[in-house]
Design a protein around this motif. Structure first.
Motif, PDB file in Angstrom:
ATOM      1  N   HIS A  97      10.759   6.803   5.846  1.00 25.84           N
ATOM      2  CA  HIS A  97      10.560   6.604   4.437  1.00 25.84           C
ATOM      3  C   HIS A  97      11.746   5.676   4.048  1.00 25.84           C
ATOM      4  O   HIS A  97      12.734   5.384   4.439  1.00 25.84           O
ATOM      5  CB  HIS A  97      10.934   7.754   3.610  1.00 25.84           C
ATOM      6  CG  HIS A  97      10.457   7.785   2.493  1.00 25.84           C
ATOM      7  ND1 HIS A  97      10.865   6.812   1.214  1.00 25.84           N
ATOM      8  CD2 HIS A  97       9.348   8.460   1.342  1.00 25.84           C
ATOM      9  CE1 HIS A  97      10.031   6.864   0.214  1.00 25.84           C
ATOM     10  NE2 HIS A  97       9.319   7.994   0.453  1.00 25.84           N
ATOM     11  N   VAL A  98      11.193   4.500   3.427  1.00 25.66           N
ATOM     12  CA  VAL A  98      11.940   3.256   3.118  1.00 25.66           C
ATOM     13  C   VAL A  98      12.797   3.340   1.712  1.00 25.66           C
ATOM     14  O   VAL A  98      13.566   2.871   1.127  1.00 25.66           O
ATOM     15  CB  VAL A  98      11.336   1.956   3.154  1.00 25.66           C
ATOM     16  CG1 VAL A  98      10.684   1.822   4.431  1.00 25.66           C
ATOM     17  CG2 VAL A  98      10.476   1.661   1.886  1.00 25.66           C
ATOM     18  N   GLY A 117       7.259   1.795   8.232  1.00 20.61           N
ATOM     19  CA  GLY A 117       8.217   2.391   7.030  1.00 20.61           C
ATOM     20  C   GLY A 117       7.121   2.738   6.130  1.00 20.61           C
ATOM     21  O   GLY A 117       6.123   2.185   5.795  1.00 20.61           O
ATOM     22  N   PHE A 118       7.344   3.860   5.370  1.00 21.83           N
ATOM     23  CA  PHE A 118       6.717   4.445   4.319  1.00 21.83           C
ATOM     24  C   PHE A 118       6.841   4.124   3.082  1.00 21.83           C
ATOM     25  O   PHE A 118       8.126   4.267   2.532  1.00 21.83           O
ATOM     26  CB  PHE A 118       6.922   6.154   4.293  1.00 21.83           C
ATOM     27  CG  PHE A 118       5.852   6.885   3.676  1.00 21.83           C
ATOM     28  CD1 PHE A 118       4.728   7.510   4.115  1.00 21.83           C
ATOM     29  CD2 PHE A 118       6.143   7.159   2.111  1.00 21.83           C
ATOM     30  CE1 PHE A 118       3.888   8.264   3.085  1.00 21.83           C
ATOM     31  CE2 PHE A 118       5.400   7.672   1.344  1.00 21.83           C
ATOM     32  CZ  PHE A 118       4.311   8.478   1.937  1.00 21.83           C
ATOM     33  N   PHE A 119       6.195   3.202   2.448  1.00 23.82           N
ATOM     34  CA  PHE A 119       6.219   2.762   1.152  1.00 23.82           C
ATOM     35  C   PHE A 119       5.436   3.467  -0.052  1.00 23.82           C
ATOM     36  O   PHE A 119       4.239   3.425  -0.068  1.00 23.82           O
ATOM     37  CB  PHE A 119       5.711   1.192   1.123  1.00 23.82           C
ATOM     38  CG  PHE A 119       6.624   0.261   1.798  1.00 23.82           C
ATOM     39  CD1 PHE A 119       7.413  -0.661   1.224  1.00 23.82           C
ATOM     40  CD2 PHE A 119       6.612   0.244   3.389  1.00 23.82           C
ATOM     41  CE1 PHE A 119       8.197  -1.477   1.844  1.00 23.82           C
ATOM     42  CE2 PHE A 119       7.366  -0.708   4.175  1.00 23.82           C
ATOM     43  CZ  PHE A 119       8.290  -1.584   3.291  1.00 23.82           C
ATOM     44  N   PRO A 153      12.463  -1.412  -1.646  1.00 21.12           N
ATOM     45  CA  PRO A 153      11.487  -1.706  -0.939  1.00 21.12           C
ATOM     46  C   PRO A 153      11.453  -3.281  -0.578  1.00 21.12           C
ATOM     47  O   PRO A 153      10.788  -3.568   0.530  1.00 21.12           O
ATOM     48  CB  PRO A 153      10.329  -1.438  -1.774  1.00 21.12           C
ATOM     49  CG  PRO A 153      10.937  -1.169  -3.235  1.00 21.12           C
ATOM     50  CD  PRO A 153      12.172  -0.860  -3.015  1.00 21.12           C
ATOM     51  N   MET A 154      11.904  -3.874  -1.455  1.00 19.70           N
ATOM     52  CA  MET A 154      11.891  -5.575  -1.042  1.00 19.70           C
ATOM     53  C   MET A 154      12.577  -5.987   0.188  1.00 19.70           C
ATOM     54  O   MET A 154      12.148  -6.495   0.813  1.00 19.70           O
ATOM     55  CB  MET A 154      12.480  -6.474  -2.180  1.00 19.70           C
ATOM     56  CG  MET A 154      11.404  -6.494  -3.398  1.00 19.70           C
ATOM     57  SD  MET A 154      10.231  -7.991  -3.207  1.00 19.70           S
ATOM     58  CE  MET A 154       9.378  -7.655  -4.972  1.00 19.70           C
ATOM     59  N   ALA A 155      13.709  -5.388   0.146  1.00 19.91           N
ATOM     60  CA  ALA A 155      14.728  -5.556   1.367  1.00 19.91           C
ATOM     61  C   ALA A 155      14.128  -4.828   2.612  1.00 19.91           C
ATOM     62  O   ALA A 155      13.891  -5.591   3.573  1.00 19.91           O
ATOM     63  CB  ALA A 155      16.130  -4.680   1.070  1.00 19.91           C
ATOM     64  N   ASN A 156      13.278  -3.667   2.656  1.00 19.99           N
ATOM     65  CA  ASN A 156      12.798  -3.216   3.608  1.00 19.99           C
ATOM     66  C   ASN A 156      11.505  -3.613   4.353  1.00 19.99           C
ATOM     67  O   ASN A 156      11.136  -3.539   5.344  1.00 19.99           O
ATOM     68  CB  ASN A 156      12.642  -1.607   3.382  1.00 19.99           C
ATOM     69  CG  ASN A 156      14.040  -0.850   3.648  1.00 19.99           C
ATOM     70  OD1 ASN A 156      14.418  -0.210   4.548  1.00 19.99           O
ATOM     71  ND2 ASN A 156      14.800  -0.925   2.554  1.00 19.99           N
ATOM     72  N   LYS A 162       5.631  -2.788  10.315  1.00 17.80           N
ATOM     73  CA  LYS A 162       4.353  -2.339   9.718  1.00 17.80           C
ATOM     74  C   LYS A 162       4.785  -1.562   8.623  1.00 17.80           C
ATOM     75  O   LYS A 162       5.640  -0.536   8.641  1.00 17.80           O
ATOM     76  CB  LYS A 162       3.662  -1.438  10.578  1.00 17.80           C
ATOM     77  CG  LYS A 162       2.120  -1.418  10.458  1.00 17.80           C
ATOM     78  CD  LYS A 162       1.439  -2.574  10.262  1.00 17.80           C
ATOM     79  CE  LYS A 162      -0.324  -2.307  10.357  1.00 17.80           C
ATOM     80  NZ  LYS A 162      -0.752  -3.858  10.068  1.00 17.80           N
ATOM     81  N   GLY A 163       4.080  -1.601   7.408  1.00 19.64           N
ATOM     82  CA  GLY A 163       4.155  -0.639   6.210  1.00 19.64           C
ATOM     83  C   GLY A 163       3.127   0.421   6.280  1.00 19.64           C
ATOM     84  O   GLY A 163       2.032  -0.017   6.589  1.00 19.64           O
ATOM     85  N   HIS A 164       3.297   1.253   5.532  1.00 15.24           N
ATOM     86  CA  HIS A 164       2.423   2.541   5.375  1.00 15.24           C
ATOM     87  C   HIS A 164       2.296   2.986   4.077  1.00 15.24           C
ATOM     88  O   HIS A 164       3.287   3.055   3.269  1.00 15.24           O
ATOM     89  CB  HIS A 164       2.801   3.615   6.421  1.00 15.24           C
ATOM     90  CG  HIS A 164       2.018   4.882   6.062  1.00 15.24           C
ATOM     91  ND1 HIS A 164       2.724   6.076   6.077  1.00 15.24           N
ATOM     92  CD2 HIS A 164       0.786   5.081   5.567  1.00 15.24           C
ATOM     93  CE1 HIS A 164       1.769   7.062   5.714  1.00 15.24           C
ATOM     94  NE2 HIS A 164       0.748   6.479   5.621  1.00 15.24           N
TER      95      HIS A 164
END
Length: 417
Positions: A97-98, A117-119, A153-156, A162-164
């Motif tokens: 989780h980000v 990363g879990f967004f 979230p912007m940094a991550n 890949k985002g999720h």
């Protein structure tokens, strides 16, 4: 494969996935978390970390979230450095989780390891819970504070490979520039174990007897009884429901805190505030506040429910909504975008105006008056969840496919079935 999961409140959204992976006994799984009382799973090694720094009281509001996330991320990175330097563990994939900054610096520890990363949520002043309810006032500074929260979230976004996001509504909260890097797939609902049970029964101490599906049970459930999940709307609908249905008994699940938004300052929290507002208009003898209950009790409560309410502002869709659908509950829910992703009015549930307690009450009364007219909704709801959100057949294969696309062929997870 060596897999590192990261979530400050283990297991978080990875409850089903991590246990399934561990049960295969084919992988080494390490879970990095702050949670000292985290559940123990066979085949999963828990590694605790502590934030390296926390903002002091009075820290400048626009930078406080980032300062907190940076301290959390550095603490997580130091724990991972220790794993690396002691030769204990090198992950083939990192999944986490980000939202709290834990993932922010992990590429500095393992530059070659891919990260998913879990967004969960992107903050804005329109379309979400902030500014939705006129009873919760925004200040002139609110838009700036919301924008500042998005620094994490912007940094991550630039850290992950890949985002999720679990739902399309949640993905679409993020800027379009994020979308090409993100896939949409829910955490997954265990529809194989979450089923209707006509024989379910629950003992209510106040009655000194069991209640079953033969009783006229109305249910409401949220992690905490708060405005974001429409508790105040539900309570304002109760007098009309109870007047029209003198045998209806109301079971309410939820703690007396606030998970999202501002906590009520009234004595007794929002529950106390609503009790004071409604007074004798509610029949408290037929209203049961059960607090936070064990998971098996929660299942029985939904299984005996004749009408279940899910009244959320536009916000992250609760597991409980999909779980209740899997158990074939007849659900009255708020007509907001994230809920419409799962519920089609008249087919898989009944949608009502969040701001209209009278409409909520009238819809519940209709269900209680003629449950046979709505008997199709529960089976249709379960079918929708099985087709779109089932863990084993829908969500698990997609998550595995996304991981396998990022790792060498000889390190991939074997697909189920």
């Amino acid at each position: 494969m060596n897999i590192l999961f990261v979530h400050q409140n283990m297991p978080g959204q990875y409850r089903e996935f991590v246990q399934w992976l561990a049960a295969t006994k084919q992988h080494r799984i390490v879970f990095l978390t702050q949670r000292k009382n985290a559940p123990k799973f066979d085949g999963v090694e828990t590694v605790l970390y502590a934030p390296h720094h926390k903002p002091k009281q009075g820290t400048y509001g626009l930078s406080r979230i980032w300062e907190d996330a940076a301290g959390t991320g550095f603490g997580a990175a130091l724990a991972c450095e220790k794993l690396r330097d002691e030769g204990q563990f090198t992950p083939d994939i990192i999944v986490g989780h980000v939202g709290w900054g834990e993932m922010t610096f992990l590429k500095h520890v393992w530059p070659q390891t891919p990260i998913i990363g879990f967004f969960e949520y992107y903050y804005s002043e329109k379309g979400g819970p902030v500014g939705f309810d006129p009873e919760e006032k925004m200040t002139p500074h609110t838009p700036y504070l919301l924008a500042a929260r998005n620094a994490v979230p912007m940094a991550n976004y630039h850290v992950v490979d890949k985002g999720h996001a679990p739902t399309y509504w949640q993905r679409d909260r993020f800027p379009e520039s994020f979308h090409d890097k993100m896939y949409v797939c829910h955490d997954g609902i265990r529809t194989d174990t979450l089923r209707p049970d006509p024989d379910a029964r629950l003992n209510l101490q106040r009655l000194n007897r069991d209640v079953t599906a033969d009783d006229e049970i109305v249910t409401y459930m949220a992690r905490n009884l708060e405005r974001t999940r429409g508790f105040h709307v539900f309570m304002r609908a109760l007098p009309a429901i109870q007047k029209a249905r003198p045998n209806a008994r109301v079971l309410i699940i939820g703690g007396n805190d606030a998970s999202y938004g501002t906590k009520s300052t009234a004595p007794g929290g929002l529950r106390g505030e609503m009790e004071a507002e409604l007074g004798s208009r509610v029949d408290w003898d037929r209203t049961h506040f059960l607090g936070q209950v064990p998971y098996d009790h929660y299942q029985k409560i939904i299984q005996i429910s004749r009408c279940h309410l899910y009244l959320s502002m536009p916000f992250v869709m609760s597991w409980s909504l999909l779980e209740s659908m899997a158990m074939e509950a007849t659900i009255v829910a708020s007509d907001v975008a994230p809920v419409r992703e799962a519920i089609t009015h008249g087919e898989t549930g009944l949608l009502v105006d969040f701001f209209d307690p009278a409409a909520v009450a009238n819809q519940v009364i209709e269900v209680l008056n003629a449950p046979e007219d709505f008997a199709h909704i529960g089976p249709n709801a379960r079918k929708r969840v099985v087709e779109n959100y089932d863990f084993l057949t829908k969500c698990l294969p997609e998550h595995i496919a996304q991981i396998n696309a990022l790792v060498p062929a000889d390190r991939r997870i074997e697909m189920p079935g």
